[in-house]
Design a protein around this motif. Structure first.
Motif, mmCIF file in Angstrom:
data_model
loop_
_atom_site.group_PDB
_atom_site.id
_atom_site.type_symbol
_atom_site.label_atom_id
_atom_site.label_comp_id
_atom_site.label_asym_id
_atom_site.label_seq_id
_atom_site.Cartn_x
_atom_site.Cartn_y
_atom_site.Cartn_z
ATOM 1 N N GLY A 68 49.211 38.976 42.822
ATOM 2 C CA GLY A 68 48.487 37.942 43.495
ATOM 3 C C GLY A 68 48.996 37.633 44.449
ATOM 4 O O GLY A 68 48.046 36.553 44.739
ATOM 5 N N ALA A 69 49.738 37.147 44.908
ATOM 6 C CA ALA A 69 50.120 35.717 45.772
ATOM 7 C C ALA A 69 50.493 37.115 47.019
ATOM 8 O O ALA A 69 51.048 36.579 48.269
ATOM 9 N N LEU A 70 49.870 39.011 47.045
ATOM 10 C CA LEU A 70 49.887 39.443 48.464
ATOM 11 C C LEU A 70 49.547 38.692 49.084
ATOM 12 O O LEU A 70 48.040 38.307 49.392
ATOM 13 N N PRO A 71 49.289 39.019 51.033
ATOM 14 C CA PRO A 71 48.085 38.582 51.777
ATOM 15 C C PRO A 71 46.935 39.340 52.026
ATOM 16 O O PRO A 71 47.216 40.432 50.903
ATOM 17 N N PRO A 72 46.219 39.383 51.975
ATOM 18 C CA PRO A 72 45.132 40.824 52.599
ATOM 19 C C PRO A 72 45.464 41.518 52.783
ATOM 20 O O PRO A 72 45.828 41.408 53.612
ATOM 21 N N GLY A 73 44.381 42.422 52.271
ATOM 22 C CA GLY A 73 44.617 43.955 52.892
ATOM 23 C C GLY A 73 46.235 44.993 52.272
ATOM 24 O O GLY A 73 46.595 45.483 52.902
ATOM 25 N N TRP A 74 47.421 43.784 51.142
ATOM 26 C CA TRP A 74 48.683 44.812 51.205
ATOM 27 C C TRP A 74 47.875 44.805 49.698
ATOM 28 O O TRP A 74 47.524 43.911 49.070
ATOM 29 N N GLU A 75 49.206 46.419 48.953
ATOM 30 C CA GLU A 75 49.146 46.544 47.224
ATOM 31 C C GLU A 75 50.861 46.581 47.218
ATOM 32 O O GLU A 75 51.746 46.867 47.917
ATOM 33 N N VAL A 76 50.261 46.501 46.293
ATOM 34 C CA VAL A 76 51.450 47.022 45.523
ATOM 35 C C VAL A 76 52.124 48.368 45.194
ATOM 36 O O VAL A 76 50.700 49.018 44.694
ATOM 37 N N VAL A 77 53.045 48.929 45.507
ATOM 38 C CA VAL A 77 53.270 50.751 44.907
ATOM 39 C C VAL A 77 53.990 50.832 43.502
ATOM 40 O O VAL A 77 54.923 49.833 44.554
ATOM 41 N N ASP A 78 53.608 51.837 42.531
ATOM 42 C CA ASP A 78 54.791 51.868 41.862
ATOM 43 C C ASP A 78 55.603 53.208 41.876
ATOM 44 O O ASP A 78 55.164 54.066 42.650
#
Length: 322
Positions: A29-39
């Motif tokens: 939820g705190a990442l910049p737009p266009g970023w995502e988390v990878v497991d």
């Protein structure tokens, strides 16, 4: 989350600054737009991790920093991906397009963790035929080898290519994809066992360091001082030496008289583009070439893998499963 971080620098004993334990997980939820988390499912080690532990490319005020540039894993929506480690720079698109070029673990936390946050642009679909372990080996070693051979080196089928040093992930990757692409690959190594294994991977010749190999069209050198004179003597007039590292230090002298008199091109290479990562993944999927894996360890035992790499004992890639 479990992560491997550098907490202090030591040039002589880099593992002194390694910490393996709990670290803050990326907050989607705190990442910049266009970023995502990878497991992360698997991540592989590189000499870049040892350089980071020695204080190269990092400042003390950035510590602790999660190590790692290579990973394969799953996004929140179930997409199976391989992570491209180069964030920003001229080839970037999307959220990281305006960032200066950097590698994961230099400015942004790296991949030796249960999760990593990256720009969506940096994610490439994992081919179904590649295991997590295989896919995690590709983003640094295979991508760099691919770029060195075909973009920086301009190698063409039938040409002769000398690879300085056998056993590391970059050298084994270069031999494999070079041989699969119709190149005559020649490898050097002090160790007879490593020379035999290089031949089994597709090398046409495997010789001791400094041995005469005849003129080659392209040299791939990531060693530096210990092999430089041999690289310059071995390349044909008008040929290319592609440099992607200096594990033994800067060459002294640089043999510039031979370089200019024989019009030898010296070209640098670091990693490759996201599109090139897609190309090399497709090459592996199409040809059946698979990375040579020296050892697979759980993430908690990353110190063992780094120590093995620091001693130069590995042949191929050391991979961590998460």
């Amino acid at each position: 989350m479990l992560a491997a971080r550098v907490t202090a620098f030591s040039a002589d004993d880099p593992l002194q600054g390694l910490e393996v334990g709990d670290a803050p997980a990326p907050d989607a939820g705190a990442l910049p737009p266009g970023w995502e988390v990878v497991d992360v499912r698997a991540a592989s080690l590189n000499h870049h991790d040892l350089w980071s532990l020695r204080g190269v490319g990092l400042r003390a005020e950035q510590l602790p920093m999660v190590l790692g540039t290579d990973a394969a894993g799953v996004t929140a929506d179930g997409r199976e991906v391989v992570v491209h480690a180069v964030v920003g720079g001229p080839d970037a698109r999307g959220a990281a397009a305006d960032e200066p070029r950097t590698l994961l673990s230099e400015k942004h936390p790296g991949t030796l963790a249960e999760q990593v946050a990256v720009p969506s642009w940096n994610l490439v679909d994992k081919p179904a035929g590649l295991s997590w372990v295989d896919a995690a080996c590709v983003p640094t070693a295979f991508l760099t080898a691919y770029r060195m051979l075909f973009r920086s080196g301009g190698a063409q089928p039938g040409q002769r290519v000398l690879v300085q040093g056998a056993g590391g992930g970059l050298a084994t990757a270069a031999v494999q994809i070079g041989a699969a692409s119709g190149l005559e690959m020649i490898v050097t190594s002090r160790d007879a066992g490593r020379r035999e294994r290089a031949l089994a991977l597709g090398a046409a010749q495997a010789v001791e360091p400094g041995a005469r190999v005849g003129r080659v069209d392209v040299v791939l050198d990531s060693v530096g001082r210990a092999t430089w004179e041999h690289s310059v003597r071995s390349v044909r007039p008008g040929g290319r030496i592609v440099v992607a590292g200096l594990t033994s230090g800067d060459p002294t002298p640089a043999s510039l008289t031979r370089v200019f008199f024989q019009e030898i091109s010296v070209v640098g290479a670091t990693m490759g583009t996201r599109d090139e990562l897609g190309q090399v993944l497709a090459l592996l999927a199409r040809t059946g070439v698979r990375p040579v894996v020296d050892e697979v360890l759980p993430l908690a035992r990353v110190g063992e893998g780094l120590a093995r790499m620091w001693r130069g004992e590995q042949f191929g890639k050391i991979v961590l499963e998460v």
